[in-house]
Design an enzyme around this catalytic site. Structure first.
Site, short mmCIF file in Angstrom:
data_model
loop_
_atom_site.label_atom_id
_atom_site.label_comp_id
_atom_site.label_asym_id
_atom_site.label_seq_id
_atom_site.Cartn_x
_atom_site.Cartn_y
_atom_site.Cartn_z
N SER A 226 0.82 -1.21 0.00
CA SER A 226 0.00 0.00 0.00
C SER A 226 0.86 1.27 0.00
O SER A 226 2.00 1.26 0.46
CB SER A 226 -0.91 0.02 1.22
N1 SAH Z 1 -0.58 -5.23 3.94
C1 SAH Z 1 0.20 -5.51 2.74
C2 SAH Z 1 -0.51 -5.10 1.46
C3 SAH Z 1 -1.47 -6.11 1.12
S1 SAH Z 1 -2.08 -6.24 -0.52
C4 SAH Z 1 1.56 -4.84 2.78
O1 SAH Z 1 1.86 -4.12 3.73
O2 SAH Z 1 2.35 -5.09 1.86
C5 SAH Z 1 -3.39 -7.32 -0.09
C6 SAH Z 1 -2.96 -8.71 0.31
O3 SAH Z 1 -4.13 -9.40 0.73
C7 SAH Z 1 -2.37 -9.53 -0.85
O4 SAH Z 1 -1.14 -10.05 -0.46
C8 SAH Z 1 -3.41 -10.64 -1.04
O5 SAH Z 1 -2.85 -11.87 -1.45
C9 SAH Z 1 -4.01 -10.74 0.34
N2 SAH Z 1 -5.33 -11.36 0.41
C10 SAH Z 1 -6.39 -11.20 -0.42
N3 SAH Z 1 -7.43 -11.94 0.01
C11 SAH Z 1 -7.01 -12.59 1.14
C12 SAH Z 1 -7.62 -13.51 2.05
N4 SAH Z 1 -8.87 -13.94 1.90
N5 SAH Z 1 -6.90 -13.96 3.09
C13 SAH Z 1 -5.61 -13.55 3.27
N6 SAH Z 1 -4.98 -12.69 2.45
C14 SAH Z 1 -5.68 -12.20 1.39
#
Ligand code: SAH
Length: 217
Positions: A62
């Site tokens: 993000s």
């Molecule tokens: N917090 C992260 C950014 C996340 S992007 C950072 O600091 O880099 C969103 C993330 O959510 C992705 O890695 C994606 O694979 C994950 N995601 C999406 N759906 C999900 C689910 N149901 N359970 C766990 N992770 C999930």
């Protein structure tokens, strides 16, 4: 190294403080965590820019400002147990590790969970617990949580998050359609009572899973 520290200070001043984030603990955490370690080496030079960046597997780390806003919205004091859904690069989890006592983070993509584990260990954040799972069910064994932060966009608020929130705790989650959402804060004020606030518009990758979006859509 020095250059990265300078870039980090500028990031906090120009992108975070200047836009109204005031929580000193959040600003300090963002000054400390080496964001460039959480992106691919080729993108290191862009790590402190005012934007999200690709981290592989069609996912993103993000934008710094969004990390700051979400972290501030949780109003952490240091003694909390926190759940993050969407470990991604591990950057937000590292920030949470500096703001709270215990951090649990769920990721559904194995390669990202593995890489985040390695980077977090390398930066001294071994206390972050990562589990590979569909995070739309929360993490029942570790509930209740004082705060839950969802870093992917949900079509609606999964019931399990509301149930796994401690009374007095809050959930911060982007809710909307697949490409744009509203960042919501939901505070549990009683056994069956919740207060809901809309914080701002945002754009996250989709939360994919049983109580989220379908993978293929
Ligand atoms: N917090 C992260 C950014 C996340 S992007 C950072 O600091 O880099 C969103 C993330 O959510 C992705 O890695 C994606 O694979 C994950 N995601 C999406 N759906 C999900 C689910 N149901 N359970 C766990 N992770 C999930």
């Amino acid at each position: 190294m020095r250059d990265f520290a300078i870039a980090r200070r500028r990031m906090v001043e120009e992108q975070v403080s200047a836009r109204g984030v005031k929580d000193k603990r959040v600003l300090d955490a963002m000054l400390k965590v080496p964001r460039h370690k959480f992106v691919e080496e080729a993108l290191e030079g862009k790590a402190y820019q005012d934007a999200p960046l690709p981290i592989g597997e069609k996912q993103t780390i993000s934008q710094p400002y969004m990390v700051a806003v979400m972290s501030e919205a949780l109003a952490l004091k240091g003694s909390e147990k926190v759940l993050e859904v969407g470990t991604g690069s591990g950057y937000q989890a590292a920030i949470l590790a500096l703001l709270a006592d215990r951090v649990f983070s769920l990721e559904r993509i194995p390669a990202l969970a593995r890489r985040a584990r390695k980077v977090l260990d390398g930066c001294g954040f071994s206390k972050v617990n990562i589990r590979l799972a569909d995070g739309t069910h929360g993490w029942q064994d570790m509930a209740p949580f004082d705060a839950i932060l969802v870093t992917a966009g949900a079509p609606e608020v999964p019931r399990d998050y509301l149930d796994q929130l401690a009374i007095g705790g809050c959930l911060v989650i982007p809710v909307g359609d697949r490409s744009s959402q509203v960042l919501m804060r939901i505070t549990r004020i009683g056994e069956q009572e919740y207060r809901e606030e809309q914080l701002m518009g945002c754009r996250f990758v989709p939360l994919i899973g049983n109580h989220g979006w379908h993978e293929s859509a």
